[in-house]
Enzyme design. Structure first.
Site, PDB file in Angstrom:
ATOM      1  N   ASP A 288      -4.846   1.235   2.559  1.00 36.79           N
ATOM      2  CA  ASP A 288      -3.402   1.040   2.440  1.00 36.79           C
ATOM      3  C   ASP A 288      -3.039  -0.279   3.113  1.00 36.79           C
ATOM      4  O   ASP A 288      -3.932  -1.054   3.478  1.00 36.79           O
ATOM      5  CB  ASP A 288      -2.619   2.211   3.054  1.00 36.79           C
ATOM      6  CG  ASP A 288      -1.309   2.472   2.311  1.00 36.79           C
ATOM      7  OD1 ASP A 288      -0.461   1.551   2.268  1.00 36.79           O
ATOM      8  OD2 ASP A 288      -1.117   3.572   1.777  1.00 36.79           O
ATOM      9  N   HIS A 339       3.019   6.644 -10.584  1.00 31.49           N
ATOM     10  CA  HIS A 339       4.383   6.942 -11.058  1.00 31.49           C
ATOM     11  C   HIS A 339       5.407   5.928 -10.548  1.00 31.49           C
ATOM     12  O   HIS A 339       6.499   5.811 -11.113  1.00 31.49           O
ATOM     13  CB  HIS A 339       4.777   8.374 -10.687  1.00 31.49           C
ATOM     14  CG  HIS A 339       5.250   8.542  -9.279  1.00 31.49           C
ATOM     15  ND1 HIS A 339       6.282   9.388  -8.944  1.00 31.49           N
ATOM     16  CD2 HIS A 339       4.838   7.982  -8.114  1.00 31.49           C
ATOM     17  CE1 HIS A 339       6.488   9.345  -7.644  1.00 31.49           C
ATOM     18  NE2 HIS A 339       5.628   8.507  -7.119  1.00 31.49           N
TER      19      HIS A 339
END
Length: 461
Positions: A288, A339
């Site tokens: 990340d 998404h």
């Protein structure tokens, strides 16, 4: 998932409603749980397979009741009722902005004038009365002559800050963004860019939502967003534990030479740590942003540090080289990532994972899979499409059907093959397993398909 109720006359729908209500009542009675009441919170029923009958019955009640309302209203009045639904959000915007619920005793009543006085900021008694009475008409407050009584629904805005944050996000940020979708299309066309969404159009700027949140005066909205995401994920259909315990055979990845699981965009590593606790033979790497993985590395339990590592990485760039043993596979796990992005950028993310993928490797996406029309109940279908519209208005992102995912897999080089979609019972996110095109998974691995109970093949709904 509950299937669509196809009854289309008054007595058939009433029978469906009575049948489902009987099942729900029986379940709660057998578990010694309270029956539904307007004067108390909903019964606390954990989201798991054992409690599936309760959630199936509840969904069937809502499905039948909504169908019944549409039937008796008829097409014209149904459309007219729908045209007024935005008024509820308008009232809620006022309630949230001025925190009316905070100025009402948790037990007892107060007056409209006292709320207006406590709020200040030019808020008048008339504004308080009009918005409160509108909210009371759909059950959020209970009014009595000359005073106002706090009803159980709005207590949650005081006692559950994460739910308050979600409602704030919906009313104050998403509502204007949704209304601005036509304006964004007029300005930019149907865009794939996050800075050309309804959100930016709603604030009069060409800016992506997450970029806006990073600005100094966007900090409050960012904090509310973080709280809302935490609240929606805790213990409900979006809880990360569905990825851990929801039917995917993680244990099979430990067979043979084993697998390294790379959690792409894995935040502080909460999913990787939960998997590491349950599957001691697997290794994990969390990727990340630098500041995020620093937090994860600091908070990782000592007994997991030998198997859970952290690395800063941008998922729009190529995967770094991974140290693996001979024959050891790599699983690229990405939860709730695609998404946020339009097809243009979702394809770029998948392309970075496909490049260098070997036959023994696989990709597991943890995402909503929107059911094709008519496969599930209307309430479930609408909820999925609600999420899709939220992504469109806020980010120009998208919740995808299985066929939309497959189109992405076919468009990258090398081509990828969808092996299966596993839908955890009571979970909203599916586990989508992907390999290089032409790879056949072992028969044992293919034994778990569809729902967590092993039915319904690749579709999972």
């Amino acid at each position: 998932m509950v299937k669509r109720i196809e009854a289309d006359n008054l007595f058939e729908l009433t029978a469906e409603l009575v049948s489902a209500s009987s099942k729900l009542h029986k379940f709660l009675d057998q578990k010694n749980l309270p029956q539904p009441s307007f004067d108390a919170p909903a019964p606390s029923v954990a989201l798991n397979s054992a409690n599936k009958p309760y959630y199936d019955a509840r969904s069937a009640i809502v499905e039948a009741a909504e169908q019944l309302i549409r039937l008796v209203r008829g097409p014209r009045d149904t459309l007219l009722a729908l045209s007024f639904e935005h008024c509820a959000t308008a009232s809620m915007q006022v309630v949230f902005k001025y925190k009316f619920a905070n100025h009402i005793p948790l037990h007892g009543s107060t007056t409209y004038s006292k709320i207006a006085e406590a709020v200040g900021d030019g808020v008048t008694t008339a504004l308080v009365e009009r918005t409160i009475q509108h909210c009371a008409s759909f059950g959020l407050f209970e009014t009595i002559p000359g005073a106002m009584l706090l009803q159980c629904y709005l207590v949650l805005l005081v006692t559950d800050p994460d739910l308050e944050a979600w409602m704030y996000l919906s009313a104050v940020i998403a509502y204007p963004a949704g209304a601005a979708i036509p304006k964004a299309v007029e300005q930019y066309g149907v865009s794939h860019e996050a800075d050309e969404s309804g959100y930016g159009a709603s604030i009069g700027r060409k800016i992506a939502q997450f970029q806006r949140f990073r600005e100094p005066d966007g900090k409050k909205d960012h904090e509310m967003f973080a709280r809302a995401m935490r609240g929606i994920a805790a213990g409900g259909a979006y809880d990360f534990r569905h990825a851990v315990d929801g039917g995917y055979p993680w244990h099979l990845l430990a067979e043979g030479a084993g697998h390294l699981v790379v959690d792409v965009g894995g935040g502080p590593g909460h999913v990787a740590m939960a998997l590491a606790e349950k599957y001691p033979s697997l290794r994990f790497q969390v990727q990340d942003l630098p500041e995020t993985v620093q937090v994860g590395a600091k908070n990782c339990p000592e007994h997991l540090k030998s198997r859970v590592s952290f690395q800063s990485h941008d998922f729009f760039t190529s995967q770094p080289a991974h140290e693996v043993q001979d024959g050891e596979g790599i699983v690229y796990f990405a939860r709730f990532i695609l998404h946020d992005w339009s097809d243009k950028y979702a394809t770029k993310i998948v392309q970075q994972l496909a490049t260098g993928l070997r036959p023994q490797d696989r990709i597991i996406l943890n995402e909503v899979v929107v059911p094709e029309a008519g496969q599930v109940g209307r309430e479930t279908e609408r909820r999925m499409h609600d999420r899709d519209l939220l992504m469109l208005m806020n980010l120009n992102g998208r919740e995808r059907t299985q066929s939309a995912f497959e189109a992405i897999f076919a468009s990258v080089t090398p081509k990828l093959r969808l092996q299966r979609v596993i839908h955890p019972e009571q979970g909203e996110l599916s586990l989508i397993e992907v390999t290089l095109d032409g790879v056949e998974l072992p028969a044992q691995a293919n034994g778990v398909n569809g729902h967590a109970n092993g039915t319904n093949g690749v579709n999972g709904h």
